[in-house]
Design a protein around this motif. Sequence first.
Motif, short mmCIF file in Angstrom:
data_model
loop_
_atom_site.label_atom_id
_atom_site.label_comp_id
_atom_site.label_asym_id
_atom_site.label_seq_id
_atom_site.Cartn_x
_atom_site.Cartn_y
_atom_site.Cartn_z
N SER A 96 4.36 -1.22 8.42
CA SER A 96 4.02 0.14 8.02
C SER A 96 5.28 0.86 7.56
O SER A 96 5.22 1.80 6.75
N THR A 97 6.43 0.40 8.05
CA THR A 97 7.70 1.02 7.67
C THR A 97 7.86 0.97 6.15
O THR A 97 8.18 1.98 5.51
N ASP A 198 0.04 7.49 8.81
CA ASP A 198 0.65 6.36 9.53
C ASP A 198 -0.26 6.12 10.73
O ASP A 198 -0.27 6.91 11.68
N TYR A 201 -1.19 2.99 15.35
CA TYR A 201 -1.79 2.95 16.70
C TYR A 201 -3.30 3.17 16.64
O TYR A 201 -3.90 3.62 17.62
N SER A 231 1.48 -4.84 13.47
CA SER A 231 2.52 -4.90 14.51
C SER A 231 2.00 -4.60 15.90
O SER A 231 2.24 -5.35 16.85
#
Length: 387
Positions: A96-97, A198, A201, A231
Amino acid sequence: MQNLSARTAGFTDSVIRRMTRISLQYNAINLSQGFPDFDPPAAISTRLAEIAGSGPHQYAITWGAQNFREALAQKQRTFTGLPIDPDKEIVVTCGSTEAMMVAMLTVSNPGDKVIVFSPFYENYSADAILAGAEPIYVPLNPPEFRFDPDVLEAAFKQHPKALILCNPSNPCGRVFSRAELDIIAVYAKKYDTYIITDEVYEHIVYTPHTHTYFATLPGMFERTISCSSLSKSYSITGWRLGYIIAPERIVETAKKVHDFLTVGAAAPLQEAAIIGLHFPSSYYYDLANVYTEKRNLFIKGLSDAGIPHIIPEGAYYVLADISEYHYESDVQFCEDLARNIGVAAVPGSSFFKTPVNHLIRFHFAKKNETLIEALNRLDLMKKLKHF
Ligand SMILES: Cc1ncc(COP(=O)(O)O)c(C=O)c1O
């Protein structure tokens, strides 16, 4: 010699990653950088071993291997109800970075403004600097970490190009309610602003809270760049597999930005992770349960040790209040905590725009025995008053 780039002059190294190095130096339990100390699902690692023999070992299609995108589209269709097109609406990235950086570079020009909620995940300000964009910080007000709609609208009135929405949120553990997201959606439409989410989670949410994908709000898919990754959902932070889901108009450009930045995410790892994307919905239910148990264990331990803390609604972080230690610097507090107590945390100041020195962040993506050992050590935290 000439100076290095002015763009990077204001950069400090990542406080989170620095704390990991300090943790190693003092052999502390690392509750700073958020990654698990337990294995990914066995099916995924077994598949990786097979792929070591069979390949692929060469470049995948730059915006993601076809079979990976198809599996991802199917999984996200199940969770979002959106008819995601694997060919036109997905870019597979290095975590996602990279997805967030690609999103920023895709929508913003140097000098454009971008709304960022504070506290924020520290990469967002670096992303803005690298893209030449100027953040407008909107506070999430403690203790509940909610925004004031009027303050948010004042930020929108400055004509930002985009708003960054971390939901569920690191570090404050908020899961934004539908009502809060509706407010953001109204402003996004009124002020013609892109929303970059983002959602790493997305599957780590604690009952009674539920995750709403921003792109599913009426009229929002067309202006939302949804970023997420594998991740956290599959405990494979080192695999660097992430993605963007967005309308074709945006993805067309995002594919090019991503191609020139990294060419692509690792082909064998995409192949190995496909099995995870096909897991049944019970996998995500179990994942949430595992983290619920860890959250409950950890926050009970903090309470028992007399350490005030927030109660996270999602993600796997807890902000703890260290006001009573009267440290001038939370960075110093965290160094002392790692050295003298043997637990590494992140100084809260690295997440806030406003000066804050009374919060530290722990993460609890660890085996229960690791958490119990960390809590045993944190029981001694009061000793820090005497150093
Ligand atoms: C909010 C948030 N976004 C992104 C990341 C990094 O995700 P990835 O591993 O997919 O690059 C993290 C990692 O801690 C995070 O907390």
